[in-house]
Design a protein around this motif. Structure first.
Motif, PDB file in Angstrom:
ATOM      1  N   ARG B  50       0.805  -1.225   0.000  1.00 19.86           N
ATOM      2  CA  ARG B  50       0.000   0.000   0.000  1.00 19.86           C
ATOM      3  C   ARG B  50       0.836   1.272   0.000  1.00 19.86           C
ATOM      4  NH1 ARG B  50      -5.354  -0.593   0.319  1.00 19.86           N
ATOM      5  NH2 ARG B  50      -6.239  -2.465   1.305  1.00 19.86           N
ATOM      6  N   ARG B  51       2.089   1.148   0.417  1.00 19.23           N
ATOM      7  CA  ARG B  51       2.949   2.341   0.411  1.00 19.23           C
ATOM      8  C   ARG B  51       3.258   2.820  -0.991  1.00 19.23           C
ATOM      9  NH1 ARG B  51       7.767   0.020   3.916  1.00 19.23           N
ATOM     10  NH2 ARG B  51       7.088  -1.812   2.727  1.00 19.23           N
ATOM     11  N   ASN B  52       2.880   2.019  -2.024  1.00 10.65           N
ATOM     12  CA  ASN B  52       3.057   2.462  -3.410  1.00 10.65           C
ATOM     13  C   ASN B  52       2.153   3.642  -3.756  1.00 10.65           C
ATOM     14  OD1 ASN B  52       4.528   0.114  -3.451  1.00 10.65           O
ATOM     15  ND2 ASN B  52       3.389  -0.879  -5.112  1.00 10.65           N
ATOM     16  N   PHE B  53       1.141   3.855  -2.918  1.00 10.31           N
ATOM     17  CA  PHE B  53       0.062   4.769  -3.319  1.00 10.31           C
ATOM     18  C   PHE B  53      -0.219   5.840  -2.263  1.00 10.31           C
ATOM     19  CE2 PHE B  53      -0.754   0.341  -4.599  1.00 10.31           C
ATOM     20  CZ  PHE B  53      -0.544   0.476  -5.962  1.00 10.31           C
ATOM     21  N   THR B  54      -0.667   6.988  -2.754  1.00  8.19           N
ATOM     22  CA  THR B  54      -1.234   7.995  -1.859  1.00  8.19           C
ATOM     23  C   THR B  54      -2.755   7.843  -1.830  1.00  8.19           C
ATOM     24  OG1 THR B  54      -1.346   9.596  -3.662  1.00  8.19           O
ATOM     25  CG2 THR B  54       0.648   9.621  -2.296  1.00  8.19           C
ATOM     26  N   THR B  55      -3.290   7.124  -2.799  1.00  8.95           N
ATOM     27  CA  THR B  55      -4.734   6.856  -2.859  1.00  8.95           C
ATOM     28  C   THR B  55      -5.039   5.450  -2.331  1.00  8.95           C
ATOM     29  OG1 THR B  55      -4.353   6.183  -5.149  1.00  8.95           O
ATOM     30  CG2 THR B  55      -5.249   8.389  -4.781  1.00  8.95           C
ATOM     31  N   THR B  56      -6.307   5.228  -1.987  1.00 10.53           N
ATOM     32  CA  THR B  56      -6.761   3.894  -1.582  1.00 10.53           C
ATOM     33  C   THR B  56      -8.061   3.590  -2.309  1.00 10.53           C
ATOM     34  OG1 THR B  56      -5.818   4.166   0.625  1.00 10.53           O
ATOM     35  CG2 THR B  56      -7.465   2.427   0.353  1.00 10.53           C
ATOM     36  N   HIS B  57      -8.061   2.523  -3.054  1.00 14.15           N
ATOM     37  CA  HIS B  57      -9.279   2.126  -3.767  1.00 14.15           C
ATOM     38  C   HIS B  57     -10.153   1.247  -2.878  1.00 14.15           C
ATOM     39  CE1 HIS B  57     -12.022   0.961  -6.855  1.00 14.15           C
ATOM     40  NE2 HIS B  57     -11.581  -0.290  -6.914  1.00 14.15           N
TER      41      HIS B  57
END
Lengths: 253, 253
Positions: B50-57
């Motif tokens: 999850r650290r790959n993203f600033t967003t969360t789907h």
């Protein structure tokens, strides 16, 4: 049977997670012992460097193999690596459980191999490799999920033959260290199949794991089959060995 | 020419380090532009999650491809990944510089691929792959050091053919995303050769890098050559493609 599962998936609810739970429950119920290294849950360090060691052979120039040899001779592996080595020595069979990412193991599992499979005679080295390997007598198997369908991974498929894709793992990591390599268990596109098919896959996986000791294996040449330049003496070839295993053997539901 | 070198070795004084310095100095002196991602020096995070993203789907179930697609649509990649993507889009040619560890890239470089090569149409996806890939028109090359000698990596060698070992990288990572794949530059056992031979290797590497735009490439089938199941339509085969490249092409000093 003592089975060591190295599990590499970031989502516990994934199909990979279900497979490792299935293996653990099935083996335990049958009286076997299981150890699981859940690399994501452990926060396993994937990057091989000086942190692998409590000892230092050369503080000015980092040569990984030299540091590994020195650590092997001086009990100098970091505790996280030593713990994984201990599980390798303890087990009768190793399972690598992973989703196929970019035609290989996820980086966290590659890092496990880079760091734990140390030279200096600890895991390999000094003539201990392949059929003379430290881990000879033990079995190992890849259990992997793949996003695409089997034709894409067939001999003339877009991705290339699955046996070629897994060759660096099966031959280069598992057989290299001495393991007898069991045919991989492959699940295609678990997201895109029905619940019934997923259950069927899990049942078959349970059977495979319970039958690990007698499951079909990949036959590779032995060290004695090679000359002093490490080229096969006879017409037998590693390419033939690849060809023998270029079909997907895992039954599909 | 804009050249992007992704460098994966823990020791700056290593031969890998010398190769990247040689490439950088040679290209710069000739008026080209160079960007280097020295993954160890950057402390690049190798673990995809999850650290790959600033967003969360989906906060309840981590599906990497879904999160990548969502991030691609909402400018949601972490800054370290976005910076690498920007360098990929900027460059005309990519060099992966690494020591061959366990018949593949070191985990820190595998993690770079796992994290940066994101789906959702950003780096691939939505029909954008292989010759229709996002990065089509650019060139890429593996530059690698190998501990063993060439016979061991020949068609009947103990390690298996180097083309087979590099297939998951050349075909599965580089061609997959659209790159035209240049023949790898391979240095065998740099520790065990003379200073003169090392200098000769570096001179040849400089020539190769300066000639990247016209260096020989590996020819793979195109998407139009495959049927709707992603199997080659004609008798042409990926195995033949492998066979074509089963010899080590890098000249030895």
């Amino acid at each position: 049977m003592r089975v060591f599962v190295v599990h590499a998936h970031p989502e516990p609810k994934s199909f990979n997670g279900a497979m490792t739970r299935q293996a653990t429950e099935g083996l335990t119920a049958a009286g076997h012992e299981v150890a699981v290294s859940d690399l994501y849950a452990m926060g396993f360090n994937a990057v091989s460097d000086r942190r692998n060691f409590t000892t230092t052979h050369d503080p000015h120039y980092y040569r990984q193999e030299s540091e590994e040899s020195y650590a092997a001779a001086h009990d100098g592996f970091s505790s996280d690596i030593q713990a994984e080595m201990d599980k390798l020595f303890w087990c009768d069979a190793l399972i690598l459980q992973f989703p196929l990412w970019w035609f290989g193991v996820p980086a966290i599992l590659k890092g496990w191999v880079d760091r734990v499979f140390a030279s200096g005679g600890k895991i390999y080295g000094g003539g201990k490799w392949f059929d003379r390997g430290v881990l000879a007598g033990k079995r190992a198997m890849c259990s992997t999920t793949i996003g695409g369908q089997p034709p894409m991974y067939s001999a003339h498929g877009l991705s290339g033959p699955i046996s070629t894709i897994l060759f660096p793992i099966n031959h280069g990591m598992l057989y290299f260290t001495g393991f007898t390599v069991v045919e991989p268990f492959i699940v295609h596109a678990p997201r895109r199949i029905s619940c019934e098919d997923r259950a069927e896959y899990l049942a078959r996986y349970r059977d495979r794991v319970l039958g690990l000791a007698t499951a079909p294996t990949i036959s590779y040449p032995k060290l004695d089959d090679y000359d002093e330049q490490f080229v096969l003496k006879s017409s037998q070839s590693t390419r033939n060995q690849l060809d023998l295993h270029s079909t997907v053997k895992t039954p599909r539901p």
